[in-house]
Scaffold this active site. Structure first.
Site, PDB file in Angstrom:
ATOM      1  N   VAL A 129     -30.695  59.937 -36.966  1.00 55.34           N
ATOM      2  CA  VAL A 129     -30.361  58.560 -37.326  1.00 55.34           C
ATOM      3  C   VAL A 129     -29.665  58.502 -38.681  1.00 55.34           C
ATOM      4  CG1 VAL A 129     -31.319  56.302 -37.875  1.00 55.34           C
ATOM      5  CG2 VAL A 129     -32.197  57.572 -35.912  1.00 55.34           C
ATOM      6  N   GLU A 130     -30.121  59.317 -39.620  1.00 56.07           N
ATOM      7  CA  GLU A 130     -29.583  59.225 -40.982  1.00 56.07           C
ATOM      8  C   GLU A 130     -28.150  59.757 -41.093  1.00 56.07           C
ATOM      9  OE1 GLU A 130     -30.724  57.696 -43.461  1.00 56.07           O
ATOM     10  OE2 GLU A 130     -32.785  57.292 -42.908  1.00 56.07           O
ATOM     11  N   THR A 131     -27.904  60.952 -40.606  1.00 56.53           N
ATOM     12  CA  THR A 131     -26.582  61.567 -40.839  1.00 56.53           C
ATOM     13  C   THR A 131     -26.047  62.334 -39.636  1.00 56.53           C
ATOM     14  OG1 THR A 131     -27.517  63.652 -41.680  1.00 56.53           O
ATOM     15  CG2 THR A 131     -27.130  61.890 -43.290  1.00 56.53           C
TER      16      THR A 131
END
Length: 385
Positions: free
Chosen positions: A178-180
């Protein structure tokens, strides 16, 4: 980390959806109207950081920065001069070094404008289809297949992290997805620019970001990093897990054993995300969410969200219970997920709440949860071939 909690509490980490995979997560953390100003002379620079403490090691800040006074975009900012005095007194930084460093900092007007728009959009309650739209941005082949590939490449580190911290590999991967998307986009904003802009031009949350700027400088010196070099999100989140500097200092680990904590390194990020979960109360072997069984219409009589907890006895009194017959000796949270034609209700266990310590959003935590399950399914499917 990576970038984990909202601006109003911690802005943990991080962050991530309008112009890159990480942007929406950062936007969901914005809880205040942004009013950029040129100089904040009425706001004292607080010694408020909850993480940074005086560094007693030899003071060897990296980079040949030196100036008698600040020039460039931040010339004339009285609060920045106060901040430099604070850093010199508390942490022993050389004033001339910081004058030179901040003379290189660039004011990011784009960031301030973006936060204004983001805050305005967040004031509205989630409407019909809000979960379906959010979910579609993450639950796709790109995120899932990248997670399977990453697991195969780093399975030894993931297995070690799971054993050491009690956190399943798939949930570590869910955060990084989700983050990167496993480092495919970690941001392109210099951290020094992002944090300086928000510390001295973001009036509503300037105190918070001055604390993060303090932590970033302490972090850079401690890790031997030139503070003008790291790049990350527009809000200063860093690495594959998008940790804010305070989260880095408190929860990042050297998981590959090279003597440095480097959240751009996959192994260090794996260990750091696992440690973050463990330190926030992850319980090995416990569920994350449960479907609901019983009188679903009764769910509408309860207030959903992260701030409300309901003992199982209370839920049973109105005809609701977890469909998986969990032995829940702890309160549960009612989660409302809005599809286009209907609302879906689930029960969140304490491990679900742990995920929200990374980003205080039901949508975020559900995306991490569903990605974790999808990535695990894909990995096991490939392994069985």
């Amino acid at each position: 980390m990576n970038l984990a909690v909202s601006f109003t509490k911690r802005f943990s980490l991080g962050l991530t959806l309008l112009f890159f995979a990480g942007c929406a997560n950062q936007a969901e953390k914005v809880q205040a109207v942004v009013q950029p100003v040129r100089a904040l002379t009425q706001q004292p620079v607080p010694s408020q950081s909850r993480t940074a403490t005086p560094d007693l090691r030899p003071l060897a800040a990296v980079g040949g920065y030196r100036a008698a006074s600040i020039s460039g975009d931040y010339a004339g900012y009285s609060t920045l001069n106060q901040f430099i005095d604070f850093m010199a007194q508390k942490h022993g930084f050389d004033r001339a070094y910081l004058n030179g460093l901040f003379s290189q900092a660039k004011r990011k007007q784009w960031t301030l404008d973006y936060l204004v728009k983001s805050d305005q959009s967040l004031k509205a309650k989630p409407g019909k289809g809000s979960w379906s739209r959010y979910r579609a941005k993450f639950l796709d082949d790109r995120h899932i297949n990248s997670g399977v590939d990453f697991w195969q490449k780093h399975r030894t580190a993931l297995q070690r992290a799971s054993q050491q911290y009690g956190v399943p590999a798939e949930y570590i991967l869910g955060i990084m997805a989700v983050e990167t998307t496993f480092g495919s986009y970690v941001g392109n904003h210099r951290v020094i620019d992002a944090l300086t802009t928000l510390a001295f031009d973001y009036q509503r949350r300037g105190d918070y970001f001055r604390g993060e700027l303090e932590n970033f400088l302490v972090m850079s010196r401690g890790e031997g990093i030139d503070p003008a070099k790291p790049v990350g999100s527009f809000a200063g989140a860093m690495g594959l897990g998008q940790f804010m500097p305070s989260s880095f200092l408190e929860w990042a680990v050297d998981f590959n054993g090279d003597g440095r904590r480097d959240l751009w390194d996959p192994e260090d990020c794996i260990g750091s995300v696992a440690n973050y979960f463990a330190q926030h109360g992850w319980k090995s072997g416990q569920p994350v969410v449960s479907p609901i069984r019983g009188n679903l219409a009764a769910a509408g009589s309860l207030e959903p969200g992260l701030d409300n907890q309901y003992p199982l006895t209370v839920l049973k009194q109105i005809g609701l219970s977890p469909a998986d017959n969990c032995q829940c000796d702890y309160p549960l949270r009612l989660l409302q997920l809005r599809h286009q034609d209907t609302d879906e209700y689930l029960l969140g266990h304490p491990n679900f709440y742990v995920i929200t310590r990374y980003n205080q959003s039901t949508h975020y935590a559900m995306a991490v949860h569903e990605l974790a399950r999808a990535i695990k399914s894909g990995y096991l499917s490939q392994a069985s071939r």
